[in-house]
Design a protein around this motif. Structure first.
Motif: not given
Length: 425
Positions: A402, A406, A411, A417
């Motif tokens: 993740d 991120s 991206n 987060p």
């Protein structure tokens, strides 16, 4: 002469090992009626235990031939994409269809602290479905000729920077244990120089960033003995006839002795249980023991200059958290890090890098935007569980994926987060 004496003893035991292996084969042969009796299995177990505890274990293989990407099984092949005398960069190339969305490039920096990079086999395997994985495959110092020069902590940092250049922009770096310090230093130097190949994210796992916090037995030993003690007591010359004959090294067998002495009762119990598994014909548990110790007992030598500089910089002087660490005369300024997202991971029961030692990296990098900091403490795991095992796969890997997803250049999002600081919270 201690290293030479060790080699002589190992060579002297070779006939006994061969005999023990022959006895094991004889008493495990199904055509031998004694192999079906408790007495015969006890003889075979004794012979195998002797052979395994006196052999030298060679470098294991990763053995990762398949993974699953987007719910499909794909082939995996190992490819060396960068090479220097003391390290090869290995890529685990997945046979994914061309034209699809490219997964993040991940550089896993394996510890150079005695074991081979294959100790992170489970780490690589867990990340393969989500990333284009590369790992530092460090070379046994006794196998590197003296003519290839020396290798110290400064060289280690240079290697990391060179590998990041070779992989190109938008690479993510993950440091497991010992390399947390040189990786943080390398990123700081790259940021200070305006290097366009600085990684997008940096994940530090169970690393000794600041060993003044919750010092463990390992940290206290280094502080108590001092660098001169280590130079006098553990540095030896590689023996003839290895390719690195004459090189000053910290021998792998000494490191292994230190590893095992920390939990000696556990290892003795494990070998006693292994003997009983063999006698009871419990093949599954016996094979698990073999798999673990084939990896754990395979160790490599370190160059003396790298080992001593690391001990002095990280454990004795605490140079990085004090702002006193230098690389070839240049001060390592972690405050220069501004563009790299930072994720730290610790284990609740880590007896190598105590709680807070890795998290200290956040305090050293105050100029990273607040939304690009994340920390996770995994409950109920020790040092090994930070990068391997069921909890690593189910609870830590999703958070790493993740994070790097991120904060990749393509991206990157300007939100905090989706990570919690620990499972307990």
């Amino acid at each position: 002469m201690f290293y030479q004496l060790y080699e002589m003893n190992h060579a002297a035991l070779q006939p006994a090992r061969l005999y023990a292996d022959a006895v094991r084969l004889f008493y495990t042969n199904p055509l031998n009626p004694f192999s079906h009796t408790p007495w015969g299995r006890s003889v075979a177990a004794t012979a195998e235990l002797f052979e395994r505890t006196t052999r030298r274990y060679s470098k294991p293989h990763f053995g990762l031939s398949k993974t699953v990407v987007d719910w499909k099984s794909v082939e995996v092949s190992e490819k060396t994409v960068w090479s220097r005398p003391f390290c090869n960069l290995t890529r685990f190339e997945r046979s994914v269809p061309a034209g699809g969305k490219a997964d993040p490039k991940l550089l896993i920096v394996a510890p150079m602290s005695g074991h081979y990079a294959t100790l992170l086999r489970g780490t690589v395997e867990a990340m393969l479905p989500y990333a284009d994985v590369h790992i530092t495959d460090w070379v046994d110092a006794r196998m590197v000729p003296v003519t290839d020069g020396h290798f110290d902590l400064d060289d280690y940092i240079d290697y990391i920077i060179d590998m990041l250049h070779a992989l190109g922009p938008d690479t993510h770096v993950m440091a497991v244990c010992q390399p947390s310090v040189p990786v943080l230093a390398a990123v700081a130097l790259m940021e200070k120089r305006g290097d366009p190949f600085v990684p997008s994210t940096m994940t530090l796992m169970g690393g000794p960033i600041d060993t003044r916090r919750n010092p463990t037995a390992v940290n206290l030993l280094a502080k108590e003995k001092g660098i001169d003690w280590f130079r006098d007591k553990v540095i030896m010359h590689a023996p003839w006839p290895v390719p690195g004959f004459g090189r000053e090294v910290y021998p792998g067998f000494l490191q292994l002795s230190g590893f095992m002495s920390m939990n000696l009762d556990r290892h003795i119990t494990a070998h006693k249980d292994f003997f009983m598994h063999l006698v009871k014909h419990d093949g599954d548990n016996a094979e698990k023991h073999r798999d673990f110790y084939d990896e754990y007992l395979a160790v490599m030598d370190l160059t003396a200059e790298f080992y001593l500089q690391t001990v002095d910089t990280v454990f004795v002087r605490h140079a990085l958290p004090k702002g006193e660490m230098t690389h070839r005369g240049e001060v390592v300024d972690t405050k220069a890090i501004r563009n790299v997202a930072l994720f730290t991971v610790e284990g609740e029961n880590d007896d190598i890098s105590g709680l807070g030692q890795t998290q200290a990296a956040h305090d050293l990098c105050p100029n990273i935007p607040a939304d690009r900091h994340a920390h996770y403490m995994q409950p109920a795991v020790g040092h090994y569980g930070v990068f391997n095992g069921s909890r690593f796969r189910s609870e830590i890997v999703p958070r790493i994926v993740d994070f790097i997803t991120s904060y990749g250049r393509q991206n990157r999002v300007a939100v905090k987060p989706r990570l919690v600081r620990s499972a307990k919270s």
